[in-house]
Design a protein around this motif. Structure first.
Motif, short mmCIF file in Angstrom:
data_model
loop_
_atom_site.label_atom_id
_atom_site.label_comp_id
_atom_site.label_asym_id
_atom_site.label_seq_id
_atom_site.Cartn_x
_atom_site.Cartn_y
_atom_site.Cartn_z
N ASP A 35 -12.26 -111.20 14.68
CA ASP A 35 -12.10 -110.37 15.88
C ASP A 35 -10.91 -109.44 15.66
N PRO A 36 -11.12 -108.13 15.48
CA PRO A 36 -10.00 -107.22 15.21
C PRO A 36 -8.98 -107.16 16.34
N ARG A 37 -9.37 -107.58 17.54
CA ARG A 37 -8.42 -107.58 18.66
C ARG A 37 -7.30 -108.58 18.44
N GLN A 38 -7.51 -109.52 17.53
CA GLN A 38 -6.44 -110.45 17.17
C GLN A 38 -5.33 -109.76 16.39
N VAL A 39 -5.64 -108.58 15.87
CA VAL A 39 -4.67 -107.81 15.09
C VAL A 39 -4.20 -106.59 15.87
N SER A 40 -5.13 -105.89 16.51
CA SER A 40 -4.79 -104.64 17.19
C SER A 40 -5.72 -104.43 18.37
N GLN A 41 -5.16 -104.01 19.49
CA GLN A 41 -5.95 -103.71 20.67
C GLN A 41 -6.61 -102.33 20.61
N ASP A 42 -6.44 -101.62 19.49
CA ASP A 42 -7.13 -100.34 19.31
C ASP A 42 -8.62 -100.54 19.06
N TRP A 43 -9.05 -101.78 18.86
CA TRP A 43 -10.44 -102.07 18.57
C TRP A 43 -11.07 -102.86 19.71
N GLN A 44 -12.29 -102.47 20.07
CA GLN A 44 -13.03 -103.14 21.12
C GLN A 44 -14.48 -103.34 20.66
N PRO A 45 -15.17 -104.35 21.20
CA PRO A 45 -16.56 -104.57 20.80
C PRO A 45 -17.48 -103.47 21.32
N MET A 46 -18.42 -103.06 20.50
CA MET A 46 -19.43 -102.10 20.94
C MET A 46 -20.32 -102.74 21.99
N PRO A 47 -20.60 -102.07 23.09
CA PRO A 47 -21.59 -102.60 24.04
C PRO A 47 -22.93 -102.77 23.34
N THR A 48 -23.56 -103.92 23.50
CA THR A 48 -24.80 -104.18 22.78
C THR A 48 -26.01 -103.54 23.43
N ASN A 49 -25.89 -103.14 24.71
CA ASN A 49 -27.02 -102.56 25.45
C ASN A 49 -28.22 -103.50 25.41
N ASN A 50 -27.92 -104.81 25.47
CA ASN A 50 -28.93 -105.86 25.49
C ASN A 50 -29.78 -105.92 24.22
N ILE A 51 -29.23 -105.44 23.12
CA ILE A 51 -29.92 -105.52 21.83
C ILE A 51 -29.14 -106.47 20.94
N SER A 52 -29.73 -107.62 20.62
CA SER A 52 -28.99 -108.67 19.94
C SER A 52 -28.51 -108.25 18.55
N SER A 53 -29.28 -107.39 17.86
CA SER A 53 -28.89 -107.00 16.51
C SER A 53 -27.69 -106.07 16.51
N ASN A 54 -27.24 -105.59 17.67
CA ASN A 54 -26.06 -104.74 17.76
C ASN A 54 -24.76 -105.54 17.77
N LYS A 55 -24.83 -106.85 17.79
CA LYS A 55 -23.61 -107.65 17.91
C LYS A 55 -22.72 -107.52 16.68
N ASP A 56 -21.45 -107.78 16.91
CA ASP A 56 -20.43 -107.77 15.86
C ASP A 56 -20.21 -106.38 15.27
N TYR A 57 -20.37 -105.37 16.09
CA TYR A 57 -19.89 -104.03 15.76
C TYR A 57 -18.70 -103.72 16.65
N TRP A 58 -17.73 -103.00 16.10
CA TRP A 58 -16.49 -102.67 16.80
C TRP A 58 -16.23 -101.18 16.72
N TYR A 59 -15.51 -100.66 17.72
CA TYR A 59 -15.14 -99.24 17.63
C TYR A 59 -13.66 -99.08 17.93
N ASN A 60 -13.08 -98.08 17.28
CA ASN A 60 -11.67 -97.78 17.48
C ASN A 60 -11.54 -96.88 18.69
N THR A 61 -10.71 -97.28 19.66
CA THR A 61 -10.61 -96.54 20.92
C THR A 61 -9.95 -95.18 20.75
#
Length: 292
Positions: free
Chosen positions: A213-239
């Motif tokens: 979880d990159p948030r353990q290192v920096s709060q500049d990263w947040q999880p991508m909303p999955t939009n109810n699509i399970s294969s979208n999990k574990d993607y992150w974006y830099n704010t």
């Protein structure tokens, strides 16, 4: 190396579960990492250099696109073949059928926007071949070499047959090289077996191996909303830069197709050790095959 076998093993990484413990983890617990020797272009707290999102290249007045140099290094006696996997590079903060001015629709972007997914649809390109003892790099400014307008010296580019001309244009200006299938052309010889993995899947390194979880290192990263699509999990974006990166979640059903894919593979042949590696710098995306 048989491509079909590799593909079957890779497809098992697709997830179906909707229960993700990441959503309940305490992201405030910071992990201490030594980044004193890291020159960083995206987040000084995370040892990840990135050429994406440096605000230098602005086609269509889109502020996050970047000029990126793609470098392919083969310092061995064997040919290297890769199948690049590409997709949209940035999350603009909302699912609204647009990506920073690029329209997404079933008529214009039928593959990238299939099932109204909008983000994280990955396309596989035709193979690119790099001869023994070769070095090639793209000529910019481009973000992703999906058009023959900007090509490698060998006249190759990222050609995904499933994409329309419009989709290739969108990715040319706002796409990302997420990972690849790669193989080394070592002749079969029963007297000299290959030890290790002289091929398989690679992704570009983002998180350290022990960080999920990159948030353990920096709060500049947040999880991508999955939009109810399970294969979208574990993607992150830099704010700040809006770049999308795949994570390291190894738990079946909680990651995406890149989550458990390594960034380097090592193998031995005839008493020599070799390394396949995918990495980035502040200006480059690099794939290399070297003797170590």
């Amino acid at each position: 190396m048989k491509r079909s076998i590799i593909l079957m093993s890779f497809l098992t990484l697709f997830s179906c579960s909707e229960n993700d413990p990441l959503e309940n983890e305490n992201s405030e617990k910071l992990v201490a990492l030594d980044v004193s020797n890291t020159i960083n272009s995206i987040d000084p707290l995370l040892p990840y250099q990135s050429p994406y999102g440096n605000n230098m290249y602005m086609p269509n007045s889109n502020p996050y696109a970047s000029p990126v140099e793609y470098v392919f290094i083969n310092e061995t006696d064997y040919g290297m073949t890769i199948y690049p996997m590409i997709g949209l590079a940035y999350y603009d903060g909302i699912y609204d059928n647009k990506n920073f001015g690029w329209n997404l629709s079933l008529s214009q972007t039928p593959y990238l926007f299939s099932n109204s997914q909008e983000y994280l649809k990955i396309a596989t390109c035709k193979s690119l071949y790099f001869a023994p003892h070769s070095y090639e790099s793209t000529v910019g400014p481009i973000q992703l070499p999906t058009s023959g307008q900007t090509i490698l010296p060998s006249k190759q580019f990222f050609d995904a047959p499933v994409l329309t001309t419009h989709e290739k244009g969108v990715l040319f200006e706002g796409g990302k090289f997420y990972g690849m299938e790669v193989g080394v052309g070592i002749p079969y010889d029963p007297n000299f077996p290959v030890t290790g993995m002289a091929g398989g899947w690679l992704k570009f390194r983002f998180l350290p191996d022990n960080v999920r979880d990159p948030r353990q290192v920096s709060q500049d990263w947040q999880p991508m909303p999955t939009n109810n699509i399970s294969s979208n999990k574990d993607y992150w974006y830099n704010t700040k830069t809006r770049e999308i990166c795949p994570g390291n979640n190894p738990v079946l059903g909680q990651g995406n197709i890149f989550s458990t894919v390594p960034s380097e593979r090592k193998f031995s042949y005839k008493g020599k050790d070799y390394e396949l590696k995918a990495y980035t710098t502040a200006t480059q995306v690099i794939v290399s095959l070297k003797q170590i």
